[in-house]
Design a protein around this motif. Structure first.
Motif, PDB file in Angstrom:
ATOM      1  N   ASP A  41       0.832  -1.207   0.000  1.00  0.00           N
ATOM      2  CA  ASP A  41       0.000   0.000   0.000  1.00  0.00           C
ATOM      3  C   ASP A  41       0.864   1.253   0.000  1.00  0.00           C
ATOM      4  N   ILE A  42       1.986   1.176  -0.690  1.00  0.00           N
ATOM      5  CA  ILE A  42       2.939   2.280  -0.661  1.00  0.00           C
ATOM      6  C   ILE A  42       2.442   3.472  -1.475  1.00  0.00           C
ATOM      7  N   GLN A  43       2.005   3.227  -2.708  1.00  0.00           N
ATOM      8  CA  GLN A  43       1.518   4.341  -3.528  1.00  0.00           C
ATOM      9  C   GLN A  43       0.030   4.595  -3.331  1.00  0.00           C
ATOM     10  N   ALA A  44      -0.759   3.547  -3.108  1.00  0.00           N
ATOM     11  CA  ALA A  44      -2.208   3.705  -2.994  1.00  0.00           C
ATOM     12  C   ALA A  44      -2.669   4.010  -1.581  1.00  0.00           C
ATOM     13  N   SER A  94      -6.401   6.243  -2.282  1.00  0.00           N
ATOM     14  CA  SER A  94      -7.495   5.477  -2.883  1.00  0.00           C
ATOM     15  C   SER A  94      -8.871   6.003  -2.491  1.00  0.00           C
ATOM     16  N   GLY A  95      -8.913   6.938  -1.548  1.00  0.00           N
ATOM     17  CA  GLY A  95     -10.172   7.449  -1.023  1.00  0.00           C
ATOM     18  C   GLY A  95     -10.396   7.082   0.427  1.00  0.00           C
ATOM     19  N   SER A  96      -9.673   6.074   0.920  1.00  0.00           N
ATOM     20  CA  SER A  96      -9.664   5.701   2.330  1.00  0.00           C
ATOM     21  C   SER A  96      -8.203   5.568   2.751  1.00  0.00           C
ATOM     22  N   TYR A  97      -7.949   5.505   4.063  1.00  0.00           N
ATOM     23  CA  TYR A  97      -6.534   5.499   4.477  1.00  0.00           C
ATOM     24  C   TYR A  97      -5.787   4.335   3.851  1.00  0.00           C
ATOM     25  N   PHE A  98      -6.333   3.110   3.993  1.00  0.00           N
ATOM     26  CA  PHE A  98      -5.768   1.943   3.325  1.00  0.00           C
ATOM     27  C   PHE A  98      -6.605   1.644   2.088  1.00  0.00           C
ATOM     28  N   ALA A 114     -15.790  13.343  -2.605  1.00  0.00           N
ATOM     29  CA  ALA A 114     -16.279  14.374  -3.528  1.00  0.00           C
ATOM     30  C   ALA A 114     -15.261  14.657  -4.624  1.00  0.00           C
ATOM     31  N   LYS A 115     -13.997  14.732  -4.255  1.00  0.00           N
ATOM     32  CA  LYS A 115     -12.951  14.989  -5.247  1.00  0.00           C
ATOM     33  C   LYS A 115     -12.821  13.825  -6.228  1.00  0.00           C
ATOM     34  N   SER A 116     -13.042  12.605  -5.744  1.00  0.00           N
ATOM     35  CA  SER A 116     -12.972  11.442  -6.622  1.00  0.00           C
ATOM     36  C   SER A 116     -13.993  11.536  -7.740  1.00  0.00           C
ATOM     37  N   VAL A 117     -15.192  11.962  -7.407  1.00  0.00           N
ATOM     38  CA  VAL A 117     -16.242  12.125  -8.418  1.00  0.00           C
ATOM     39  C   VAL A 117     -15.828  13.182  -9.434  1.00  0.00           C
ATOM     40  N   MET A 118     -15.224  14.248  -8.945  1.00  0.00           N
ATOM     41  CA  MET A 118     -14.774  15.319  -9.831  1.00  0.00           C
ATOM     42  C   MET A 118     -13.701  14.819 -10.800  1.00  0.00           C
ATOM     43  N   LEU A 119     -12.757  14.014 -10.280  1.00  0.00           N
ATOM     44  CA  LEU A 119     -11.695  13.477 -11.138  1.00  0.00           C
ATOM     45  C   LEU A 119     -12.267  12.560 -12.209  1.00  0.00           C
ATOM     46  N   THR A 120     -13.212  11.703 -11.831  1.00  0.00           N
ATOM     47  CA  THR A 120     -13.811  10.799 -12.805  1.00  0.00           C
ATOM     48  C   THR A 120     -14.486  11.586 -13.929  1.00  0.00           C
ATOM     49  N   SER A 121     -15.218  12.620 -13.555  1.00  0.00           N
ATOM     50  CA  SER A 121     -15.896  13.454 -14.551  1.00  0.00           C
ATOM     51  C   SER A 121     -14.899  14.149 -15.465  1.00  0.00           C
ATOM     52  N   ALA A 122     -13.820  14.669 -14.878  1.00  0.00           N
ATOM     53  CA  ALA A 122     -12.814  15.382 -15.669  1.00  0.00           C
ATOM     54  C   ALA A 122     -12.094  14.437 -16.627  1.00  0.00           C
ATOM     55  N   PHE A 123     -11.738  13.239 -16.156  1.00  0.00           N
ATOM     56  CA  PHE A 123     -11.061  12.298 -17.043  1.00  0.00           C
ATOM     57  C   PHE A 123     -12.001  11.771 -18.135  1.00  0.00           C
ATOM     58  N   LYS A 124     -13.285  11.751 -17.842  1.00  0.00           N
ATOM     59  CA  LYS A 124     -14.229  11.343 -18.887  1.00  0.00           C
ATOM     60  C   LYS A 124     -14.214  12.356 -20.040  1.00  0.00           C
ATOM     61  N   LEU A 164     -11.278   4.789 -18.839  1.00  0.00           N
ATOM     62  CA  LEU A 164     -10.974   5.340 -17.524  1.00  0.00           C
ATOM     63  C   LEU A 164     -10.336   4.263 -16.664  1.00  0.00           C
ATOM     64  N   LYS A 165      -9.380   4.665 -15.834  1.00  0.00           N
ATOM     65  CA  LYS A 165      -8.660   3.732 -14.979  1.00  0.00           C
ATOM     66  C   LYS A 165      -8.570   4.304 -13.562  1.00  0.00           C
ATOM     67  N   GLY A 166      -8.381   3.413 -12.584  1.00  0.00           N
ATOM     68  CA  GLY A 166      -8.083   3.829 -11.226  1.00  0.00           C
ATOM     69  C   GLY A 166      -9.283   4.016 -10.333  1.00  0.00           C
ATOM     70  N   ARG A 167      -9.007   4.568  -9.147  1.00  0.00           N
ATOM     71  CA  ARG A 167     -10.037   4.772  -8.126  1.00  0.00           C
ATOM     72  C   ARG A 167      -9.591   5.884  -7.195  1.00  0.00           C
ATOM     73  N   GLY A 168     -10.554   6.585  -6.589  1.00  0.00           N
ATOM     74  CA  GLY A 168     -10.240   7.618  -5.621  1.00  0.00           C
ATOM     75  C   GLY A 168      -9.497   8.777  -6.246  1.00  0.00           C
ATOM     76  N   LEU A 169      -8.414   9.182  -5.608  1.00  0.00           N
ATOM     77  CA  LEU A 169      -7.571  10.261  -6.130  1.00  0.00           C
ATOM     78  C   LEU A 169      -6.359   9.687  -6.855  1.00  0.00           C
ATOM     79  N   MET A 170      -6.564   8.511  -7.431  1.00  0.00           N
ATOM     80  CA  MET A 170      -5.523   7.788  -8.165  1.00  0.00           C
ATOM     81  C   MET A 170      -6.170   7.318  -9.463  1.00  0.00           C
ATOM     82  N   GLN A 171      -6.469   8.281 -10.335  1.00  0.00           N
ATOM     83  CA  GLN A 171      -7.211   7.991 -11.548  1.00  0.00           C
ATOM     84  C   GLN A 171      -6.444   8.435 -12.784  1.00  0.00           C
TER      85      GLN A 171
END
Length: 428
Positions: free
Chosen positions: A245-248, A253-257, A332-342, A353-360
């Motif tokens: 869990d070094i990078q994620a 990922s949206g949660s601590y772990f 909330a930021k995760s939703v924004m990133l998904t929309s922007a990458f779309k 689209l790839k990834g999850r949370g703030l890792m997209q």
């Protein structure tokens, strides 16, 4: 927007090793940083969607961490303490226990390793072999775990493995990650079939090592069901579960772990990158208490436990993880990133689209196009990188604390860069 980026780089060409990499894609000489912004020596401003490759999840120079660190240094606090007891280490451990482990019902010992993620991975596989008495470790396609020889043996990327210069990268079996053999192939079934066959030629494993979100491998996300399946297989075959869990981790990922939502209970978890909160070197291995069979100094390192990092890590934990407010912001930021990458993906036929949370990110289909997009983005003042087996994914690792306005500004640059790269390709 950056001014003329020409500068004298002769000292780097003359004296720095050819192993340098990021500076080749982002050649500015950076002088200062704050939050999600970098500033060059010439005064040019860049939006940072790289964040020290997820080592700066809380942004550059967080004022509370900086104040605590300056106070510690100004009072002649220890900078280097081996593994002595110190007030700073005690405060970090208490904060980590109270805000990270206890709320999640986790009973882990915290092992201070050398200062980088690869040190934590080395300790994990070494301990797994010591506990089980087995040599073989199962790792996964597209995984990345570090550049020292043990961690590199777990890594799939051919160019990274080539850096070993022909050295031995043995005692690892690489199995297919979820989706690696196509959407219709159940890789858990494949793995079970191989390990359950006494004539498969695969030795009984000491451990399974995986990233819930493969950062360098192209933002491949393991489903909760797949992670639970790996845990089930590990128990079936007497192996341990090691989550990298070094990078994620640390909120990326949206949660601590990054494995929390799967409900699994790894035997070991590697932590590094944003663990210090401030970009200071700090890596650790979480170990289930009953598996902590190390003898004193059986695994050590001169720089295990960075006292300065203990100071800033304690502030980061207490500031961002004492309640659920920060995690709600990340959702909330995760939703924004998904929309922007779309919006980016909609410009490119076949993009995914790839990834999850703030890792997209977005798989644009080729490393050439992804590289061209990132190069154009840099010219316009955005630092963003690629990942994936062929560098085909444009990946955002912006600080988790990035204001919405700066995120939008960064994605506006990315959209413009994408349109420009596509126009250039069409004209070629």
């Amino acid at each position: 927007m950056p001014r003329d980026m020409a500068q004298d780089t002769s000292i780097y060409d003359r004296r720095e090793s050819g192993a340098r990499s990021y500076c080749r894609a982002f050649p500015a000489s950076f002088a200062r940083a704050q939050g999600s912004e970098l500033f060059s020596a010439e005064g040019d401003r860049y939006i940072d969607f790289l964040a020290g490759c997820s080592s700066l999840n809380y942004g550059h120079n967080d004022p509370d961490m900086k104040a605590a660190l300056v106070k510690h240094i100004s009072q002649d606090g220890l900078a280097h303490a081996l593994d002595f007891h110190t007030e700073e280490k005690e405060a970090f451990l208490r904060a980590y226990e109270a805000n990270i482990l206890a709320p999640r019902g986790m009973d882990y010992r915290v092992m201070m390793t050398g200062p980088t993620g690869t040190n934590a991975v080395e300790a994990a596989i070494k301990l797994a072999r010591k506990v089980t008495g087995r040599r073989n470790v199962v790792a996964f396609t597209n995984g990345f775990h570090g550049m020292t020889m043990g961690a590199l043996s777990l890594t799939g990327n051919a160019s990274k493995r080539g850096g070993a210069g022909g050295g031995s990268l043995n005692d690892v079996t690489h199995m297919p990650f979820e989706g690696a053999l196509g959407p219709d192939v159940d890789t858990l079934q494949v793995i079970d079939g191989l390990l359950g066959n006494p004539s498969s030629g695969i030795d009984a494993p000491a451990a399974f090592v995986f990233e819930p979100i493969q950062g360098e491998g192209g933002l491949n996300v393991a489903s909760n069901a797949w992670m639970r399946g790996i845990e089930t297989l590990a128990r079936k075959y007497g192996a341990l579960v090691i989550v990298d869990d070094i990078q994620a981790g640390c909120g990326r990922s949206g949660s601590y772990f990054s494995f929390e939502r799967a409900g699994i209970k790894p035997d070991m978890v590697t932590q590094a990158k944003s663990l210090s909160g401030f970009g200071l070197p700090f890596a650790a291995l979480l170990i289930k208490s009953e598996l902590d069979v190390w003898k004193p100094a059986e695994h050590n390192g001169t720089f295990r436990g960075n006292t300065h990092a203990f100071v800033t890590a304690r502030v980061a934990i207490e500031k961002f993880w004492a309640d659920d407010a920060f995690e709600a912001e990340l959702a909330a930021k995760s939703v924004m990133l998904t929309s922007a990458f779309k919006e980016v993906a909609d410009l490119i036929e076949g993009a995914r689209l790839k990834g999850r949370g703030l890792m997209q990110g977005v798989d644009v289909g080729s490393g050439e196009l992804a590289g061209a997009i990132c190069a154009r983005a840099y010219e316009k003042g955005l630092v963003i990188e690629t990942s994936g087996a062929r560098d085909e994914v444009v990946k955002c690792l912006a600080p988790l604390t990035t204001p919405d306005a700066i995120l939008r500004e960064g994605f506006d640059i990315l959209l413009e860069a994408t349109r420009g790269a596509l126009a250039e390709r069409a004209a070629a």
